[in-house]
Write a protein that holds these residues in place. Structure first.
Motif, PDB file in Angstrom:
ATOM      1  N   CYS A 291       0.854  -1.196   0.000  1.00 40.71           N
ATOM      2  CA  CYS A 291       0.000   0.000   0.000  1.00 40.71           C
ATOM      3  C   CYS A 291       0.888   1.243   0.000  1.00 40.71           C
ATOM      4  O   CYS A 291       1.824   1.343   0.781  1.00 40.71           O
ATOM      5  N   ARG A 295      -4.429   6.905  -0.297  1.00 41.84           N
ATOM      6  CA  ARG A 295      -5.718   7.182   0.349  1.00 41.84           C
ATOM      7  C   ARG A 295      -6.891   7.310  -0.629  1.00 41.84           C
ATOM      8  O   ARG A 295      -7.964   7.774  -0.267  1.00 41.84           O
ATOM      9  N   ILE A 307      -8.213   2.458   5.937  1.00 51.88           N
ATOM     10  CA  ILE A 307      -7.540   1.312   5.299  1.00 51.88           C
ATOM     11  C   ILE A 307      -6.002   1.432   5.290  1.00 51.88           C
ATOM     12  O   ILE A 307      -5.306   0.544   5.791  1.00 51.88           O
ATOM     13  N   PHE A 311      -3.115  -0.925   7.185  1.00 53.07           N
ATOM     14  CA  PHE A 311      -2.081  -1.666   6.457  1.00 53.07           C
ATOM     15  C   PHE A 311      -0.676  -1.292   6.946  1.00 53.07           C
ATOM     16  O   PHE A 311       0.237  -2.116   6.968  1.00 53.07           O
TER      17      PHE A 311
HETATM   18  S1  SF4 Z   1      -4.210   3.805   0.256  1.00 53.21           S
HETATM   19 FE1  SF4 Z   1      -5.852   2.511  -0.457  1.00 53.21          FE
HETATM   20  S2  SF4 Z   1      -5.977   2.926  -2.649  1.00 53.21           S
HETATM   21 FE2  SF4 Z   1      -3.987   3.652  -1.975  1.00 53.21          FE
HETATM   22  S3  SF4 Z   1      -2.596   1.928  -2.263  1.00 53.21           S
HETATM   23 FE3  SF4 Z   1      -3.320   1.803  -0.159  1.00 53.21          FE
HETATM   24  S4  SF4 Z   1      -5.064   0.437  -0.284  1.00 53.21           S
HETATM   25 FE4  SF4 Z   1      -4.656   1.129  -2.381  1.00 53.21          FE
END
Ligand code: SF4
Ligand code: SF4
Length: 374
Positions: A291, A295, A307, A311
């Motif tokens: 990731c 965003r 998210i 991660f």
């Molecule tokens: S922030 Fe969201 S959209 Fe961007 S790379 Fe990470 S998971 Fe993918």
């Protein structure tokens, strides 16, 4: 900003007499550490009101200000605007800091943890005018700010406020190109504006001290007697526009180690820089979720799940080992307190359609829930 030695004693992770109470500082150990530091020719101390709930400033007064002449040290403190509710409170906040530190002036005074949002608040509260006034009155020698935001926000602050004399940035060999920190771009913007840089987090909150074994072996093979921290601190201090590197030393062993390689500091050679780059690659290769923290996935999530922040915690454990699990879980609680947890994902798929990295976000969130919510 021409200070002889580039190592600063950050007073934010001081030794404690009670591990469960972050205000119970071991004054005797800090006195010993300060004595060692000053006797070896170092001068720069860094404190702030939030560190150890303001006890850090008092510790400075008791362990340094009361025991050494004012000319023996340089002191940096910060205007923590996030602790202030109205503009009229700023003079009282500043006066209480001078008193807690036991000094008449600060050598360096920083607007604390600046970002675009805090720029707006500092301007609305007249904080820039206030620190400039204190400088004219001799209560501050140099004004600057510490910074946590995008390069664009940094450019804006330095363009609007050329009176700022220096910037404190998060720089370490893992964050140099990291998309969520962008140390390199921030450093280059400071250089363009002719602002010397102080480095914070050179060992990434301790992560570059306890690294994966194979990365550590590379460093130990090259210099068996040098600590992993030494490589990270020397990396930051080797940057030409850096005049100070802060290290949040917590015991005498760390103090002695840092002094051993910063007393007669030698910048990393090209060869050593390559070695550090390989170490960074090894650590990066353990990253579980690729990731980039762009965003794009966040806004449309009906469950308001942070998210990329989740991660990042998963990656912290995969890159730096299970020993990081407890602190990752604590950060997870904080990060998701007013947002959605990984387990609240309803698998609507909105986020996956947005992700430029084509990550299987739903699966990764399921894994994250297993790791961080147990
Ligand atoms: S922030 Fe969201 S959209 Fe961007 S790379 Fe990470 S998971 Fe993918
Ligand atoms: S799939 Fe889950 S994380 Fe993605 S947008 Fe839907 S609820 Fe949010």
């Amino acid at each position: 900003m021409n200070i002889d030695k580039k190592l600063g004693f950050g007073l934010m992770r001081l030794p404690l007499t009670d591990a469960d109470d972050n205000t119970k500082i071991d004054y005797d150990t800090v006195k010993g550490m300060a004595d060692k530091f000053i006797s070896e020719g170092f001068t720069y101390f860094d404190t702030a009101a939030p560190y150890h709930k303001s006890t850090s400033e008092i510790v400075f007064r008791e362990c340094v200000a009361k025991r050494y002449p004012r000319s023996a040290y340089l002191l940096a403190d910060k205007l923590s605007i996030f602790m202030i509710e109205k503009a009229e409170d700023i003079p009282g906040f500043f006066a209480s800091q001078l008193e807690r530190c036991g000094v008449d002036y600060f050598d360096y005074y920083l607007l604390h943890a600046m970002s675009k949002e805090r720029l707006d608040k500092c301007e609305a509260f007249g904080a820039f005018d206030f620190v400039s006034k204190m400088k004219v009155e001799g209560k501050i020698k140099h004004v600057g700010f510490s910074f946590h935001d995008t390069p664009e926000a940094l450019e804006e602050i330095l363009t609007k406020h050329p009176e700022m004399e220096f910037v404190q940035l998060q720089i370490n060999y893992m964050d140099w190109e990291a998309p969520d920190v962008e140390s390199r771009r921030c450093y280059e913007i400071c250089k363009k504006h002719n602002k010397p840089v102080i480095v914070m987090e050179p060992v990434k909150g301790g992560l570059l001290v306890n690294m994966p074994k194979e990365a550590e072996m590379l460093l130990k093979d090259r210099e068996p007697s040098m600590s992993t921290a030494s490589w990270a601190i020397r990396y930051a201090a080797s940057l030409g526009n850096v005049f100070m590197v802060l290290s949040g030393m917590s015991d005498m062993g760390q103090m002695e180690d840092n002094i051993s390689f910063m007393k007669d500091f030698k910048p990393l050679t090209e060869n050593e820089k390559e070695l550090v780059a390989r170490v960074a690659e090894i650590i990066k290769s353990k990253e579980h979720v690729a990731c980039t923290a762009c965003r794009y996935c966040v806004d449309g999530c009906p469950m308001n799940i942070p998210i990329p922040d989740i991660f990042k915690l998963v990656n912290k454990v995969s890159m730096f080992g299970e020993a990081q699990l407890a602190s990752a879980k604590a950060s997870y609680e904080n990060t998701t307190k007013e947002k959605g947890k990984a387990s609240s994902c309803i698998a609507c798929g909105q986020c996956e359609g947005q992700c430029p990295q084509h990550l299987t976000i739903i699966d990764y969130l399921r894994e994250a829930a297993g790791m961080l919510e147990q």
